[in-house]
Write a protein that holds these residues in place. Structure first.
Motif, PDB file in Angstrom:
ATOM      1  N   ALA B  72       6.781  11.241 -21.301  1.00 25.13           N
ATOM      2  CA  ALA B  72       6.866  11.019 -22.748  1.00 25.13           C
ATOM      3  C   ALA B  72       7.388  12.222 -23.518  1.00 25.13           C
ATOM      4  O   ALA B  72       7.894  12.082 -24.631  1.00 25.13           O
ATOM      5  CB  ALA B  72       5.486  10.636 -23.275  1.00 25.13           C
ATOM      6  N   SER B  73       7.256  13.415 -22.952  1.00 24.71           N
ATOM      7  CA  SER B  73       7.723  14.603 -23.673  1.00 24.71           C
ATOM      8  C   SER B  73       8.336  15.570 -22.677  1.00 24.71           C
ATOM      9  O   SER B  73       8.277  15.356 -21.465  1.00 24.71           O
ATOM     10  CB  SER B  73       6.569  15.277 -24.409  1.00 24.71           C
ATOM     11  OG  SER B  73       5.742  15.985 -23.503  1.00 24.71           O
ATOM     12  N   LEU B  74       8.908  16.637 -23.193  1.00 25.91           N
ATOM     13  CA  LEU B  74       9.568  17.612 -22.327  1.00 25.91           C
ATOM     14  C   LEU B  74       8.576  18.481 -21.564  1.00 25.91           C
ATOM     15  O   LEU B  74       8.976  19.299 -20.745  1.00 25.91           O
ATOM     16  CB  LEU B  74      10.500  18.503 -23.143  1.00 25.91           C
ATOM     17  CG  LEU B  74      11.778  17.817 -23.623  1.00 25.91           C
ATOM     18  CD1 LEU B  74      12.533  18.721 -24.593  1.00 25.91           C
ATOM     19  CD2 LEU B  74      12.675  17.473 -22.440  1.00 25.91           C
ATOM     20  N   THR B  75       7.287  18.305 -21.828  1.00 28.43           N
ATOM     21  CA  THR B  75       6.298  19.118 -21.125  1.00 28.43           C
ATOM     22  C   THR B  75       5.251  18.300 -20.402  1.00 28.43           C
ATOM     23  O   THR B  75       4.329  18.850 -19.802  1.00 28.43           O
ATOM     24  CB  THR B  75       5.574  20.073 -22.107  1.00 28.43           C
ATOM     25  OG1 THR B  75       4.933  19.283 -23.114  1.00 28.43           O
ATOM     26  CG2 THR B  75       6.547  21.046 -22.747  1.00 28.43           C
ATOM     27  N   LEU B  76       5.363  16.993 -20.421  1.00 31.45           N
ATOM     28  CA  LEU B  76       4.319  16.168 -19.823  1.00 31.45           C
ATOM     29  C   LEU B  76       4.901  14.957 -19.101  1.00 31.45           C
ATOM     30  O   LEU B  76       5.675  14.192 -19.660  1.00 31.45           O
ATOM     31  CB  LEU B  76       3.341  15.691 -20.894  1.00 31.45           C
ATOM     32  CG  LEU B  76       2.268  14.672 -20.449  1.00 31.45           C
ATOM     33  CD1 LEU B  76       1.326  15.296 -19.428  1.00 31.45           C
ATOM     34  CD2 LEU B  76       1.493  14.157 -21.658  1.00 31.45           C
ATOM     35  N   SER B  77       4.477  14.800 -17.857  1.00 31.85           N
ATOM     36  CA  SER B  77       4.760  13.590 -17.092  1.00 31.85           C
ATOM     37  C   SER B  77       3.441  13.113 -16.499  1.00 31.85           C
ATOM     38  O   SER B  77       2.613  13.939 -16.098  1.00 31.85           O
ATOM     39  CB  SER B  77       5.773  13.867 -15.978  1.00 31.85           C
ATOM     40  OG  SER B  77       5.974  12.717 -15.173  1.00 31.85           O
ATOM     41  N   THR B  78       3.246  11.812 -16.469  1.00 33.26           N
ATOM     42  CA  THR B  78       2.011  11.276 -15.878  1.00 33.26           C
ATOM     43  C   THR B  78       2.346  10.294 -14.768  1.00 33.26           C
ATOM     44  O   THR B  78       3.346   9.566 -14.839  1.00 33.26           O
ATOM     45  CB  THR B  78       1.138  10.572 -16.919  1.00 33.26           C
ATOM     46  OG1 THR B  78       1.877   9.477 -17.492  1.00 33.26           O
ATOM     47  CG2 THR B  78       0.718  11.523 -18.021  1.00 33.26           C
ATOM     48  N   LEU B  79       1.500  10.317 -13.762  1.00 37.25           N
ATOM     49  CA  LEU B  79       1.584   9.379 -12.638  1.00 37.25           C
ATOM     50  C   LEU B  79       0.293   8.587 -12.628  1.00 37.25           C
ATOM     51  O   LEU B  79      -0.792   9.187 -12.575  1.00 37.25           O
ATOM     52  CB  LEU B  79       1.761  10.127 -11.321  1.00 37.25           C
ATOM     53  CG  LEU B  79       1.574   9.309 -10.038  1.00 37.25           C
ATOM     54  CD1 LEU B  79       2.689   8.287  -9.876  1.00 37.25           C
ATOM     55  CD2 LEU B  79       1.536  10.220  -8.807  1.00 37.25           C
ATOM     56  N   THR B  80       0.390   7.278 -12.712  1.00 36.60           N
ATOM     57  CA  THR B  80      -0.794   6.428 -12.641  1.00 36.60           C
ATOM     58  C   THR B  80      -0.746   5.616 -11.351  1.00 36.60           C
ATOM     59  O   THR B  80       0.216   4.864 -11.131  1.00 36.60           O
ATOM     60  CB  THR B  80      -0.876   5.477 -13.848  1.00 36.60           C
ATOM     61  OG1 THR B  80      -0.921   6.248 -15.054  1.00 36.60           O
ATOM     62  CG2 THR B  80      -2.129   4.618 -13.769  1.00 36.60           C
ATOM     63  N   VAL B  81      -1.747   5.797 -10.537  1.00 36.70           N
ATOM     64  CA  VAL B  81      -1.874   5.011  -9.308  1.00 36.70           C
ATOM     65  C   VAL B  81      -2.706   3.790  -9.678  1.00 36.70           C
ATOM     66  O   VAL B  81      -3.903   3.914 -10.000  1.00 36.70           O
ATOM     67  CB  VAL B  81      -2.568   5.819  -8.191  1.00 36.70           C
ATOM     68  CG1 VAL B  81      -2.636   5.001  -6.910  1.00 36.70           C
ATOM     69  CG2 VAL B  81      -1.834   7.143  -7.945  1.00 36.70           C
ATOM     70  N   THR B  82      -2.078   2.635  -9.691  1.00 39.14           N
ATOM     71  CA  THR B  82      -2.772   1.425 -10.131  1.00 39.14           C
ATOM     72  C   THR B  82      -3.413   0.717  -8.948  1.00 39.14           C
ATOM     73  O   THR B  82      -2.894   0.738  -7.840  1.00 39.14           O
ATOM     74  CB  THR B  82      -1.802   0.467 -10.830  1.00 39.14           C
ATOM     75  OG1 THR B  82      -0.795   0.064  -9.897  1.00 39.14           O
ATOM     76  CG2 THR B  82      -1.145   1.129 -12.026  1.00 39.14           C
ATOM     77  N   SER B  83      -4.574   0.103  -9.204  1.00 40.24           N
ATOM     78  CA  SER B  83      -5.300  -0.638  -8.172  1.00 40.24           C
ATOM     79  C   SER B  83      -5.308   0.151  -6.858  1.00 40.24           C
ATOM     80  O   SER B  83      -4.782  -0.306  -5.833  1.00 40.24           O
ATOM     81  CB  SER B  83      -4.649  -2.010  -7.967  1.00 40.24           C
ATOM     82  OG  SER B  83      -5.427  -2.803  -7.097  1.00 40.24           O
ATOM     83  N   ALA B  84      -5.883   1.322  -6.922  1.00 43.83           N
ATOM     84  CA  ALA B  84      -5.839   2.238  -5.773  1.00 43.83           C
ATOM     85  C   ALA B  84      -6.573   1.665  -4.566  1.00 43.83           C
ATOM     86  O   ALA B  84      -7.600   0.977  -4.693  1.00 43.83           O
ATOM     87  CB  ALA B  84      -6.450   3.575  -6.171  1.00 43.83           C
ATOM     88  N   HIS B  85      -6.035   1.952  -3.395  1.00 47.84           N
ATOM     89  CA  HIS B  85      -6.645   1.565  -2.129  1.00 47.84           C
ATOM     90  C   HIS B  85      -6.830   2.812  -1.270  1.00 47.84           C
ATOM     91  O   HIS B  85      -6.195   3.843  -1.519  1.00 47.84           O
ATOM     92  CB  HIS B  85      -5.753   0.558  -1.390  1.00 47.84           C
ATOM     93  CG  HIS B  85      -5.750  -0.790  -2.026  1.00 47.84           C
ATOM     94  ND1 HIS B  85      -4.747  -1.210  -2.862  1.00 47.84           N
ATOM     95  CD2 HIS B  85      -6.642  -1.815  -1.970  1.00 47.84           C
ATOM     96  CE1 HIS B  85      -5.005  -2.421  -3.283  1.00 47.84           C
ATOM     97  NE2 HIS B  85      -6.148  -2.810  -2.762  1.00 47.84           N
ATOM     98  N   PRO B  86      -7.708   2.737  -0.269  1.00 47.38           N
ATOM     99  CA  PRO B  86      -7.940   3.921   0.577  1.00 47.38           C
ATOM    100  C   PRO B  86      -6.670   4.531   1.150  1.00 47.38           C
ATOM    101  O   PRO B  86      -6.577   5.756   1.288  1.00 47.38           O
ATOM    102  CB  PRO B  86      -8.858   3.380   1.681  1.00 47.38           C
ATOM    103  CG  PRO B  86      -9.636   2.292   1.009  1.00 47.38           C
ATOM    104  CD  PRO B  86      -8.646   1.646   0.066  1.00 47.38           C
ATOM    105  N   GLU B  87      -5.674   3.717   1.438  1.00 44.31           N
ATOM    106  CA  GLU B  87      -4.428   4.273   1.998  1.00 44.31           C
ATOM    107  C   GLU B  87      -3.630   5.078   0.984  1.00 44.31           C
ATOM    108  O   GLU B  87      -2.655   5.753   1.349  1.00 44.31           O
ATOM    109  CB  GLU B  87      -3.542   3.165   2.586  1.00 44.31           C
ATOM    110  CG  GLU B  87      -3.194   2.057   1.628  1.00 44.31           C
ATOM    111  CD  GLU B  87      -4.121   0.868   1.729  1.00 44.31           C
ATOM    112  OE1 GLU B  87      -5.323   1.074   2.056  1.00 44.31           O
ATOM    113  OE2 GLU B  87      -3.663  -0.254   1.485  1.00 44.31           O
ATOM    114  N   ASP B  88      -4.031   4.994  -0.298  1.00 43.29           N
ATOM    115  CA  ASP B  88      -3.374   5.820  -1.330  1.00 43.29           C
ATOM    116  C   ASP B  88      -3.966   7.226  -1.374  1.00 43.29           C
ATOM    117  O   ASP B  88      -3.455   8.099  -2.087  1.00 43.29           O
ATOM    118  CB  ASP B  88      -3.527   5.175  -2.711  1.00 43.29           C
ATOM    119  CG  ASP B  88      -2.848   3.816  -2.794  1.00 43.29           C
ATOM    120  OD1 ASP B  88      -3.379   2.921  -3.485  1.00 43.29           O
ATOM    121  OD2 ASP B  88      -1.780   3.649  -2.161  1.00 43.29           O
ATOM    122  N   SER B  89      -5.035   7.438  -0.634  1.00 44.93           N
ATOM    123  CA  SER B  89      -5.660   8.766  -0.600  1.00 44.93           C
ATOM    124  C   SER B  89      -4.649   9.768  -0.065  1.00 44.93           C
ATOM    125  O   SER B  89      -4.094   9.582   1.022  1.00 44.93           O
ATOM    126  CB  SER B  89      -6.905   8.749   0.289  1.00 44.93           C
ATOM    127  OG  SER B  89      -7.875   7.848  -0.193  1.00 44.93           O
TER     128      SER B  89
END
Lengths: 111, 116
Positions: B72-89
């Motif tokens: 959203a800005s030149l200093t911030l990026s976000t990563l959202t892991v949706t509906s996380a599962h154990p294999e996303d660890s």
């Protein structure tokens, strides 16, 4: 064939030893090259860039052989604090580039 | 200079929940940020390239609907892991360039995600 290949090691060396790591890359269009250091459970940190003319930073020397698509890192007078994983990193180009990381070479320096 | 921060550094969540990871460039503006994932004793794998004000570019095999990226800005990026599962660890790391077109990347300290 992996895009960037490194010997995973581990290399176990005594303090004061000289140790060399090698890395090969498969894409001849690769444009820039780096060695990063990664400590356990930490982020990678830039160690040095690698130039065709070779470059040296204190006890560390990096060299690039474009013809053989080969990069090396030499560590002289190893210290205990040099123990880490060393990542070979290749960029396919600047601007909209793609960065490829090697799996890393583990080094253990022992007293 | 060239400091990149990530928050949280460690998160444990239940399966099915969503987790948001923030990546900030503290002393420079980052037009482009990168998100990586690293499994134990494996190399970093690029997941996506995040461009400020536009959609992220995902690597082959990375589900864009599962790993939502917002820059959203030149200093911030976000990563959202949706509906996380154990294999996303995994260990998720972001990085940024200090200038457009330069090749040196500076990494955040990483976020260790454990999904139970």
């Amino acid at each position: 064939r992996k895009e960037v290949e490194q010997d995973p090691g581990p290399f176990n060396v005594p303090e004061g030893a000289t140790v060399a790591f090698n890395c090969t890359y498969s894409n001849s269009a690769s444009q820039s090259f780096f060695w990063y250091r990664q400590d356990c459970r930490k982020e990678p940190k830039l160690l040095m860039s690698v130039y065709s003319s070779g470059n040296e930073d204190g006890r560390f020397t990096a060299q690039l052989n474009r013809a053989s698509q080969y990069i090396s890192l030499l560590i002289r007078d190893s210290k205990l604090s040099d123990s880490a994983t060393y990542l070979c990193v290749v960029n396919l180009g600047s601007g909209g580039f793609k960065t490829i990381f090697g799996a890393g070479t583990r080094l253990f320096v022992k007293a | 200079g060239a400091v990149v921060s990530q928050h949280p550094s460690r998160v444990i969540c239940k399966s099915g929940t969503s987790v948001k990871i923030e990546c900030r460039s503290l002393d420079f503006q980052a037009t482009t940020m990168f998100w990586y994932r690293q499994f134990p004793k494996k190399s970093l794998m690029l997941m996506a390239t995040s461009n400020e004000g536009s959609k992220a570019t995902y690597e082959q095999g990375v589900e864009k609907d599962k790993f939502l990226i917002n820059h959203a800005s030149l200093t911030l990026s976000t990563l959202t892991v949706t509906s996380a599962h154990p294999e996303d660890s995994s260990f998720y790391i972001c990085s940024a360039n200090t200038q457009t077109g330069t090749d040196t990347q500076y990494f955040g300290p990483g976020t260790r995600l454990t999904v139970l």
